[in-house]
Write an enzyme that holds these catalytic residues in place. Structure first.
Site, PDB file in Angstrom:
ATOM      1  N   ASP A 115     -88.554  35.776   5.701  1.00 55.04           N
ATOM      2  CA  ASP A 115     -88.696  35.251   7.051  1.00 55.04           C
ATOM      3  C   ASP A 115     -87.510  35.673   7.926  1.00 55.04           C
ATOM      4  OD1 ASP A 115     -90.100  33.187   8.855  1.00 55.04           O
ATOM      5  OD2 ASP A 115     -88.049  32.430   8.828  1.00 55.04           O
ATOM      6  N   GLU A 152     -89.865  40.565   7.488  1.00 52.44           N
ATOM      7  CA  GLU A 152     -90.296  40.285   8.845  1.00 52.44           C
ATOM      8  C   GLU A 152     -89.157  40.803   9.724  1.00 52.44           C
ATOM      9  OE1 GLU A 152     -92.025  36.558  11.450  1.00 52.44           O
ATOM     10  OE2 GLU A 152     -90.291  36.183  10.165  1.00 52.44           O
TER      11      GLU A 152
END
EC number: 3.2.1.68
Length: 224
Positions: A115, A152
């Site tokens: 993330d 990401e």
């Protein structure tokens, strides 16, 4: 560690651990890989206005978090959650690596999606690094070598690395441009045929050393 509440019938932490291992084993038996979403960009300890001291802030704030030296060492916030983990500090880096290795060795996780992975590309003062040590160590680690590692490639501080995330030939990326352009095409935005062709054929403008060939292909697609 798996959250205690994930255990069935209130079984507690040992049950949560055992059941997760059983789940991974069952999924593997069915030919399904398990990719774990991991968040190493921030913790639950919030910001300076509403501090929630549970672990790292009580151990060594200056080691575990990025701080602003120009503003009374206030926590920097590139995560959108009030704090940002100082991932490229040697102590924090080893903590992250130990965590990843644990999931692989104990639970046989097949890979990880990171993330806001651009946070992992920042130095202690928040400045972007050309060769972030943590990203390199994850790519080169012997235990993690068989895992899928997916970034990401952006964060909440504007570090947008789609197409240029430091990868050492190991890291994959979420292609945010593919997502956005596909949505625009489906919505019916004008002028999207060529862009869609670029995206579904591998986004050569982002990931190929010689984008001219892809451009010619897109021109051909537009003319048909």
């Amino acid at each position: 560690a798996p959250m205690t509440r994930y255990a069935s019938a209130g079984g507690g932490p040992l049950a949560a651990s055992r059941e997760l291992k059983q789940m991974v084993k069952a999924l593997h038996k069915a030919g399904i890989e398990v990719i774990l979403d991991v968040v190493y960009n921030h913790t639950n300890e919030a910001d300076d206005a509403n501090p929630y001291v549970t672990s790292f802030r009580g151990i060594d704030n200056k080691v575990y978090y990025m701080l602003d030296p120009k503003n009374n060492s206030q926590l920097l916030n590139f995560s959108g959650c009030g704090n940002t983990l100082n991932c490229n500090h040697p102590v924090v880096m080893e903590l992250v690596l130990d965590s990843l290795r644990h999931w692989v060795k104990e639970y046989h996780i097949d890979g990880f999606r990171f993330d806001l992975a651009s946070v992992l590309c920042r130095g202690p003062d928040g400045s972007p690094l050309d060769a972030p040590p943590l990203i390199r160590e994850i790519a080169k680690d012997s235990v993690l070598s068989r895992c899928k590692i997916i970034a990401e490639p952006w964060d909440c501080g504007g570090l947008y690395l789609v197409g240029r995330f430091p990868n050492w030939d190991r890291w994959a990326e979420w292609n945010g441009k593919y997502r956005d352009d596909l949505r625009r095409f489906i919505k019916g935005d004008p002028g999207m045929k060529g862009v869609l062709a670029t995206r579904v054929s591998g986004s050569a403008d982002l990931y190929q050393g010689e984008p001219a060939e892809a451009s010619s292909w897109c021109e051909l697609y537009n003319s048909t």
